[in-house]
Design an enzyme around this catalytic site. Structure first.
Site, PDB file in Angstrom:
ATOM      1  N   ASN A   1     141.590  83.460  24.959  1.00 37.43           N
ATOM      2  CA  ASN A   1     142.550  82.366  24.736  1.00 37.43           C
ATOM      3  C   ASN A   1     142.135  81.570  23.497  1.00 37.43           C
ATOM      4  O   ASN A   1     140.957  81.270  23.316  1.00 37.43           O
ATOM      5  CB  ASN A   1     142.504  81.451  25.979  1.00 37.43           C
ATOM      6  CG  ASN A   1     143.587  80.387  26.001  1.00 37.43           C
ATOM      7  OD1 ASN A   1     144.772  80.685  25.843  1.00 37.43           O
ATOM      8  ND2 ASN A   1     143.189  79.142  26.196  1.00 37.43           N
TER       9      ASN A   1
ATOM     10  N   HIS B   1     149.412  74.550  20.350  1.00 43.27           N
ATOM     11  CA  HIS B   1     149.324  73.115  20.071  1.00 43.27           C
ATOM     12  C   HIS B   1     149.882  72.903  18.666  1.00 43.27           C
ATOM     13  O   HIS B   1     149.268  73.341  17.685  1.00 43.27           O
ATOM     14  CB  HIS B   1     147.871  72.641  20.123  1.00 43.27           C
ATOM     15  CG  HIS B   1     147.243  72.771  21.473  1.00 43.27           C
ATOM     16  ND1 HIS B   1     147.620  71.983  22.539  1.00 43.27           N
ATOM     17  CD2 HIS B   1     146.281  73.605  21.940  1.00 43.27           C
ATOM     18  CE1 HIS B   1     146.897  72.309  23.601  1.00 43.27           C
ATOM     19  NE2 HIS B   1     146.085  73.301  23.269  1.00 43.27           N
TER      20      HIS B   1
ATOM     21  N   GLU C   1     149.130  76.782  26.561  1.00 42.02           N
ATOM     22  CA  GLU C   1     148.869  75.321  26.530  1.00 42.02           C
ATOM     23  C   GLU C   1     149.877  74.616  25.630  1.00 42.02           C
ATOM     24  O   GLU C   1     149.519  73.707  24.867  1.00 42.02           O
ATOM     25  CB  GLU C   1     147.460  75.040  25.980  1.00 42.02           C
ATOM     26  CG  GLU C   1     146.350  75.769  26.677  1.00 42.02           C
ATOM     27  CD  GLU C   1     144.967  75.447  26.121  1.00 42.02           C
ATOM     28  OE1 GLU C   1     144.822  74.487  25.348  1.00 42.02           O
ATOM     29  OE2 GLU C   1     144.032  76.170  26.468  1.00 42.02           O
TER      30      GLU C   1
ATOM     31  N   GLU D   1     138.482  80.119  22.662  1.00 48.62           N
ATOM     32  CA  GLU D   1     138.232  79.511  21.337  1.00 48.62           C
ATOM     33  C   GLU D   1     136.906  79.950  20.722  1.00 48.62           C
ATOM     34  O   GLU D   1     136.206  79.143  20.100  1.00 48.62           O
ATOM     35  CB  GLU D   1     138.305  77.981  21.439  1.00 48.62           C
ATOM     36  CG  GLU D   1     139.643  77.491  21.953  1.00 48.62           C
ATOM     37  CD  GLU D   1     139.687  75.989  22.223  1.00 48.62           C
ATOM     38  OE1 GLU D   1     138.740  75.276  21.874  1.00 48.62           O
ATOM     39  OE2 GLU D   1     140.702  75.528  22.798  1.00 48.62           O
TER      40      GLU D   1
ATOM     41  N   ASP E   1     152.240  72.433  23.544  1.00 48.85           N
ATOM     42  CA  ASP E   1     152.731  71.077  23.344  1.00 48.85           C
ATOM     43  C   ASP E   1     153.188  70.970  21.899  1.00 48.85           C
ATOM     44  O   ASP E   1     152.700  71.656  21.022  1.00 48.85           O
ATOM     45  CB  ASP E   1     151.721  69.988  23.722  1.00 48.85           C
ATOM     46  CG  ASP E   1     150.316  70.229  23.229  1.00 48.85           C
ATOM     47  OD1 ASP E   1     150.148  70.889  22.196  1.00 48.85           O
ATOM     48  OD2 ASP E   1     149.376  69.735  23.879  1.00 48.85           O
TER      49      ASP E   1
END
Ligand code: 9MR
Length: 355
Positions: free
Chosen positions: A205, A241, A271, A165, A273
């Site tokens: 990432n 996300h 990751e 990030e 979701d």
């Protein structure tokens, strides 16, 4: 982060030249009992769960979750256990106990582990952020962290998220404690990691880069520049996300992945979701189908990309998953609060099983 994503996507108009919008009403229900990791292996993809805390969760819940983890998933990352503040209570102390237990669990169950993460602007301990260090000392602190941590796990991991990030949502590099070292800190971090472990694939990432937009353009240019100058970067992790109702199509994902793959990078979903509206923690049956279709499209985006070799979900069950705004959104992963597979589980299974 999620709300911003929703606002950005709401602004995308559909051109008048396009075919009329036909809603996707595919419904997902229980199919067979083949574990996800078996279907994933048949397609050359790891199926992961980003979690560490279930490995130390006591009682029956912990035991049931560990059984799901071992049966269904072939990859994991360690939740908080490899983050800087967790590993480094002080400059001289390295706390590897929990991270080592995750690596051991994975080895016992034939799973691979992603290392997450070496350089991030969050979860940096106060002794670093409030230390009043000069850029040179910060650089030395980061290098000794990477040397020690990558050295500790040498030969045991399938990937390292070296930098997490670093790009701001506006397409400019974030100003962080680490950027105070100077703009070359990203390149240096990858070189230090490679020097310690020449074999583990090294990743950048980030979130909100899953489709073509200003931020993913900026990350593309960053990684293109790094590759051009010989930085040892092997892959890119896309976090995924999303609010399920604004999640991207497989076409949009595959188009974006293709340009990163063309840089010679491995692709991993790291990751995932898909949050849905909740009231008192519960989602409607209709929204669970929206969520299932979002997961299906994500899996298909990976399957259309030959260099995409991992699909990792952020958590195992809704009782423990990360949620930014639990009063409005939630239930973001494949198993519900009772640890039962959801429509999203069967959607992932069906997408992996389809040929
Ligand atoms: O899902 C992770 C959660 O279990 C941890 O408690 C939390 C703090 O360490 O971090 C969550 O993961 C974050 C990831 O490291 C980076 N991308 C955003 C994720 C959600 O905040």
């Amino acid at each position: 982060m999620l709300l911003m994503l929703a606002a950005a996507l709401a602004g995308c108009g559909v051109g008048s030249h396009m075919a009329p919008f036909v809603p996707d009403t595919t419904n997902f229900a229980p199919a067979d009992t083949t574990p996800l990791r078996a279907y994933g292996a048949a397609r050359g993809r790891y199926i992961g769960a980003a979690t560490g805390s279930v490995l130390i969760m006591p009682g029956d819940s912990g035991a049931r979750l560990r059984a799901i983890l071992a049966r269904e998933f072939s990859m994991l990352w360690t939740g908080a256990f490899m983050k800087f503040d967790y590993l480094r209570p002080s400059r001289s102390v390295y706390n590897y106990t929990q991270a080592d237990s995750v690596v051991a669990f994975a080895a016992r169950n034939g799973m691979v582990v992603r290392g997450h993460t070496l350089v991030w602007h969050q979860q940096v301990p106060a002794w670093v952020t409030n230390g009043g260090y000069s850029p040179d000392t910060l650089r030395a602190i980061l290098k000794e962290h990477i040397d020690n941590v990558v050295g500790h796990f040498r030969g045991k991991l399938t990937a390292w998220d070296v930098v997490n990030e670093a790009m701001g949502d506006d397409g400019n590099l974030r100003a962080t404690v680490w950027s105070a070292i100077g703009p070359a800190y990203i390149d240096s971090a990858f070189r230090w990691a490679r020097a310690v472990d020449p074999d583990v694939p090294l990743f950048y990432n980030d979130y909100n880069i899953e489709t073509e937009n200003a931020k993913s353009d900026a990350v593309y240019h960053l990684l293109n520049d790094l590759k051009a100058k010989g930085t040892p970067i092997d892959g890119i992790g896309f976090q995924f996300h999303y609010l399920a109702q604004s999640a991207p199509t497989a076409d949009a994902i595959a188009a974006n992945f293709a340009r990163f793959a063309a840089l010679g990078l491995k692709i991993q979903i790291t990751e995932a979701d898909m949050h849905v509206p909740v009231q008192n923690g519960l989602a409607s049956a209709a929204d669970l189908q929206v969520q299932a279709r979002a997961f299906r499209d994500m899996v298909n985006g990976c399957l259309r990309t030959p260099s995409c070799n991992a699909i990792e979900i952020e958590g195992i069950y809704d009782g423990q998953a990360w949620v930014e705004d639990p009063t409005r959104w939630g239930a973001p992963v494949l198993y519900d609060v009772h640890m039962q597979p959801k429509p999203a589980y069967y959607a992932v299974q069906a997408a992996l099983a389809a040929q």
